[in-house]
Write a protein that holds these residues in place. Structure first.
Motif, PDB file in Angstrom:
ATOM      1  N   MET A   1       0.941  -1.161  -0.127  1.00 48.33           N
ATOM      2  CA  MET A   1       0.118  -0.028  -0.003  1.00 48.33           C
ATOM      3  C   MET A   1       0.738   1.463  -0.092  1.00 48.33           C
ATOM      4  N   ALA A   2       0.586   2.305  -0.915  1.00 47.23           N
ATOM      5  CA  ALA A   2       1.296   3.264  -1.103  1.00 47.23           C
ATOM      6  C   ALA A   2       1.007   4.202   0.351  1.00 47.23           C
ATOM      7  N   LEU A   3       2.143   5.056   0.995  1.00 46.80           N
ATOM      8  CA  LEU A   3       1.909   5.658   1.907  1.00 46.80           C
ATOM      9  C   LEU A   3       1.271   6.881   1.652  1.00 46.80           C
ATOM     10  N   ALA A   4       0.317   7.086   2.460  1.00 46.54           N
ATOM     11  CA  ALA A   4      -0.866   8.156   2.381  1.00 46.54           C
ATOM     12  C   ALA A   4      -0.172   9.449   3.188  1.00 46.54           C
ATOM     13  N   LEU A   5       0.193  10.363   2.183  1.00 48.22           N
ATOM     14  CA  LEU A   5       0.988  11.557   2.985  1.00 48.22           C
ATOM     15  C   LEU A   5       0.039  12.940   2.883  1.00 48.22           C
ATOM     16  N   GLY A   6       0.221  13.695   3.850  1.00 50.18           N
ATOM     17  CA  GLY A   6      -0.359  14.906   4.063  1.00 50.18           C
ATOM     18  C   GLY A   6       0.894  15.890   3.872  1.00 50.18           C
ATOM     19  N   VAL A   7       0.882  17.098   3.129  1.00 59.05           N
ATOM     20  CA  VAL A   7       1.967  17.976   3.118  1.00 59.05           C
ATOM     21  C   VAL A   7       1.665  19.324   3.427  1.00 59.05           C
ATOM     22  N   LEU A   8       2.567  19.715   4.500  1.00 59.86           N
ATOM     23  CA  LEU A   8       1.786  21.182   4.954  1.00 59.86           C
ATOM     24  C   LEU A   8       2.969  22.182   4.525  1.00 59.86           C
ATOM     25  N   ILE A   9       2.557  23.291   3.914  1.00 63.71           N
ATOM     26  CA  ILE A   9       3.430  24.371   3.140  1.00 63.71           C
ATOM     27  C   ILE A   9       2.957  25.708   3.645  1.00 63.71           C
ATOM     28  N   SER A  10       3.941  26.564   3.380  1.00 63.34           N
ATOM     29  CA  SER A  10       3.489  27.965   3.600  1.00 63.34           C
ATOM     30  C   SER A  10       3.863  28.846   2.312  1.00 63.34           C
ATOM     31  N   GLY A  11       4.661  28.215   1.419  1.00 60.96           N
ATOM     32  CA  GLY A  11       5.043  29.117   0.230  1.00 60.96           C
ATOM     33  C   GLY A  11       5.223  28.342  -1.189  1.00 60.96           C
ATOM     34  N   ARG A  12       6.651  28.526  -1.697  1.00 63.89           N
ATOM     35  CA  ARG A  12       7.023  28.205  -2.976  1.00 63.89           C
ATOM     36  C   ARG A  12       6.642  26.730  -3.215  1.00 63.89           C
ATOM     37  N   GLY A  13       6.837  25.644  -2.231  1.00 66.66           N
ATOM     38  CA  GLY A  13       6.292  24.418  -2.865  1.00 66.66           C
ATOM     39  C   GLY A  13       7.120  23.630  -3.519  1.00 66.66           C
ATOM     40  N   SER A  14       8.324  23.957  -3.682  1.00 67.32           N
ATOM     41  CA  SER A  14       9.553  23.173  -4.551  1.00 67.32           C
ATOM     42  C   SER A  14       9.633  21.920  -3.974  1.00 67.32           C
ATOM     43  N   ASN A  15       9.744  21.715  -2.713  1.00 64.85           N
ATOM     44  CA  ASN A  15       9.892  20.471  -2.141  1.00 64.85           C
ATOM     45  C   ASN A  15       8.728  19.520  -2.244  1.00 64.85           C
ATOM     46  N   LEU A  16       7.515  20.124  -2.063  1.00 64.16           N
ATOM     47  CA  LEU A  16       6.025  19.500  -2.558  1.00 64.16           C
ATOM     48  C   LEU A  16       6.256  18.676  -4.184  1.00 64.16           C
ATOM     49  N   VAL A  17       6.623  19.511  -4.904  1.00 64.75           N
ATOM     50  CA  VAL A  17       6.963  19.133  -6.445  1.00 64.75           C
ATOM     51  C   VAL A  17       7.829  18.202  -6.413  1.00 64.75           C
ATOM     52  N   ALA A  18       9.035  18.301  -5.681  1.00 62.71           N
ATOM     53  CA  ALA A  18       9.924  17.075  -5.708  1.00 62.71           C
ATOM     54  C   ALA A  18       9.350  15.932  -5.401  1.00 62.71           C
ATOM     55  N   ILE A  19       8.393  15.959  -4.388  1.00 61.99           N
ATOM     56  CA  ILE A  19       7.997  14.442  -3.692  1.00 61.99           C
ATOM     57  C   ILE A  19       6.898  14.089  -4.718  1.00 61.99           C
ATOM     58  N   LEU A  20       6.065  15.014  -5.253  1.00 66.30           N
ATOM     59  CA  LEU A  20       5.040  14.753  -6.355  1.00 66.30           C
ATOM     60  C   LEU A  20       5.645  14.069  -7.621  1.00 66.30           C
ATOM     61  N   ASP A  21       7.072  14.657  -7.823  1.00 69.63           N
ATOM     62  CA  ASP A  21       7.577  14.217  -9.124  1.00 69.63           C
ATOM     63  C   ASP A  21       8.220  12.747  -8.633  1.00 69.63           C
ATOM     64  N   ALA A  22       8.593  12.355  -7.297  1.00 73.04           N
ATOM     65  CA  ALA A  22       9.335  11.173  -7.098  1.00 73.04           C
ATOM     66  C   ALA A  22       8.206  10.322  -7.076  1.00 73.04           C
ATOM     67  N   ILE A  23       6.975  10.651  -6.717  1.00 70.41           N
ATOM     68  CA  ILE A  23       5.725   9.588  -6.873  1.00 70.41           C
ATOM     69  C   ILE A  23       5.504   9.228  -8.297  1.00 70.41           C
ATOM     70  N   GLN A  24       5.441  10.497  -9.073  1.00 74.68           N
ATOM     71  CA  GLN A  24       5.107   9.961 -10.352  1.00 74.68           C
ATOM     72  C   GLN A  24       6.170   9.079 -11.130  1.00 74.68           C
ATOM     73  N   GLY A  25       7.380   9.547 -10.844  1.00 72.04           N
ATOM     74  CA  GLY A  25       8.547   8.595 -11.406  1.00 72.04           C
ATOM     75  C   GLY A  25       8.773   7.274 -10.743  1.00 72.04           C
ATOM     76  N   GLY A  26       7.945   6.999  -9.739  1.00 69.01           N
ATOM     77  CA  GLY A  26       8.013   5.596  -9.228  1.00 69.01           C
ATOM     78  C   GLY A  26       9.255   5.285  -8.239  1.00 69.01           C
TER      79      GLY A  26
END
Ligand code: GRF
Length: 206
Positions: A1-26
């Motif tokens: 089962m994939a890990l169910a993540l919640g992400v807390l941010i306040s701004g730019r969100g580049s780490n969030l995007v890196a996380i989403l890219d890694a998920i997409q990239g497998g």
């Protein structure tokens, strides 16, 4: 089962995007269930929405009348995360101190990334602190969130050399590049159930 993540941010969100890219990239076996921001203008909210991720802006001002506004806010954040089935929380440029009430809702399941080699240069403007100290090396750290700011057990770190000609901007950019590799990697260890905390030490199981 994939890990169910919640992400807390306040701004730019580049780490969030890196996380989403890694998920997409497998390379990260997770799924971002919701992104919560304490800032309406956080660019990361738009980036998440553009990828079809659920987002919530929760206004701290709405809690100003509460007896303990910070705790009341965190209870509300925790409820949003739970409603979305989140099992692990990633703070990614979240510029609020998380109160124990929220940390306790996700025991050993809340991570943060910080742009220095902790315990050096905790708190705000870590890259500027490193430059002003005259450090030759800095970097980034992913750690568990505990009640003391930037004090939790360290999961992984990556060093970045400081050059004489570095400015806050150039150093921050080189550290950020490493953050984008380190955070998804730490989250993948979590997704694989490989993180074992023994006191201050985090073991990464084979
Ligand atoms: C990063 O440098 C992170 O280490 C720090 O805040 C910054 C967030 O950047 N906690 P972004 O919003 O992920 O682009």
């Amino acid at each position: 089962m994939a890990l169910a993540l919640g992400v807390l941010i306040s701004g730019r969100g580049s780490n969030l995007v890196a996380i989403l890219d890694a998920i997409q990239g497998g390379t990260l076996d997770a799924s971002v269930k919701v992104v919560v921001s304490n800032k309406a203008t956080a660019k990361g909210l738009d980036l998440a929405k553009a990828r079809g991720i659920q987002t919530v802006f929760l206004d701290p001002k709405a809690f100003a009348q509460e007896i303990n506004p910070r705790e009341a806010y965190d209870v509300a954040v925790g409820e949003i995360l739970q409603e979305h089935g989140v099992e692990c929380v990633a703070l990614a440029g979240y510029m609020r101190i998380v109160t124990p009430v929220l940390i306790r809702m996700f025991p050993s399941k809340m991570l943060n990334i910080h742009p220095s080699l902790l315990p050096a240069f905790p708190g705000l403007d870590a890259q500027k602190q490193a430059l002003e100290w005259g450090a030759k090396v800095s970097g980034c750290s992913v750690h568990f969130v505990t009640e003391g700011v930037d004090e939790g057990p360290i999961i992984c770190q990556k060093s970045v050399e400081i050059k004489e000609e570095d400015t806050v901007e150039t150093l921050s950019a080189r550290i950020l590049e490493q953050e984008h590799h380190l955070y998804p990697q730490a989250l993948q260890f979590m997704a694989q159930g490989r993180l074992q905390v023994e006191g201050r030490t985090v073991r990464i199981l084979p």
